[in-house]
Design an enzyme around this catalytic site. Sequence first.
Site, mmCIF file in Angstrom:
data_model
loop_
_atom_site.group_PDB
_atom_site.id
_atom_site.type_symbol
_atom_site.label_atom_id
_atom_site.label_comp_id
_atom_site.label_asym_id
_atom_site.label_seq_id
_atom_site.Cartn_x
_atom_site.Cartn_y
_atom_site.Cartn_z
ATOM 1 N N SER A 296 0.841 -1.205 0.098
ATOM 2 C CA SER A 296 -0.022 0.028 -0.143
ATOM 3 C C SER A 296 0.946 1.323 0.140
ATOM 4 O O SER A 296 2.180 1.245 0.246
ATOM 5 C CB SER A 296 -0.792 0.113 1.236
ATOM 6 O OG SER A 296 -0.211 0.224 2.515
ATOM 7 N N SER B 198 0.869 4.026 2.124
ATOM 8 C CA SER B 198 0.755 4.649 3.345
ATOM 9 C C SER B 198 1.953 5.227 3.910
ATOM 10 O O SER B 198 2.059 6.026 4.505
ATOM 11 C CB SER B 198 0.075 3.800 4.406
ATOM 12 O OG SER B 198 1.014 2.631 4.743
ATOM 13 N N LYS C 161 5.212 1.490 9.755
ATOM 14 C CA LYS C 161 4.941 2.959 9.898
ATOM 15 C C LYS C 161 6.268 3.194 10.440
ATOM 16 O O LYS C 161 7.131 2.661 10.692
ATOM 17 C CB LYS C 161 3.817 3.076 10.759
ATOM 18 C CG LYS C 161 2.369 2.412 10.395
ATOM 19 C CD LYS C 161 1.706 3.132 9.174
ATOM 20 C CE LYS C 161 0.506 2.412 9.049
ATOM 21 N NZ LYS C 161 -0.198 2.755 7.852
ATOM 22 N N SER D 24 -3.215 7.401 5.358
ATOM 23 C CA SER D 24 -2.698 6.257 6.233
ATOM 24 C C SER D 24 -3.323 5.845 7.754
ATOM 25 O O SER D 24 -3.809 6.894 8.071
ATOM 26 C CB SER D 24 -1.181 6.800 6.870
ATOM 27 O OG SER D 24 -0.689 5.666 7.646
#
Length: 246
Positions: free
Chosen positions: A49, A51, A112, A203
Amino acid sequence: MTTLQDTIRPRSKLGEWKAIVVLILLIPVLWSPPFLVRFFLYQPFNIPSGSMAPTLMVGDYVFAAKYAYGYGRYSFPFAPSWISGRILAAEPKHGDIVVFRTPKDTSVDYVKRVVGLPGDRIQMRAGQLILNERPVARAALSETLAGTACGGDLKVKRWRETLPSGVSYETYDCVANGFLDNTAVFTVPSGHFFVLGDNRDNSTDSRMMSTMGFIPMDNLVGRVTRIFWSLDEDGEPHIERLGKVR
């Protein structure tokens, strides 16, 4: 009274020999360098993804250093659920890109950036990160086409954000006054950390308490260290993206 010995059936010698043979055959695999590296040192992941764009893009393949924060329940596949805590434990640092599991979904690996450690106070104001009541330094960069990372081919704002630790990285600002551009103050509890995606408007991260929230230190898997392979949207190698990440 039935004794313990009466409840155990004698093992067949054939079964014992089979177990021994299987263990012997597994020894070269268990102690082979590729297995040991993946199991204890570096685990590969692919990025599905946007994010963490523009730092990590869809099609990137990264290594996560499993030893960076010690070893716990989520460091190894098929680890039993009763394992708690970590051995050789170390806390992440501000700015680290980490792979982890969330308390609400321990079956999925997430990636993250750590922006808050125990005791830190985190807030977003008009899209700017506030750390312990101080705005985190950021400098505007030229706008860029973010593609699918921002849901289209429109030009979006970019910022170079620099944490007090000195770690510097780019972020995307897809939408002015986005849903998560203004938040309450989050105080990171003991034994936890706070994460954000570099693609701030696209996100799911610690700002969404009902979905992710604070992440326990014990849920760490590893620290992302480098991109070792990358493919673009057409499946062609993206050689210029290979290398260390920050």
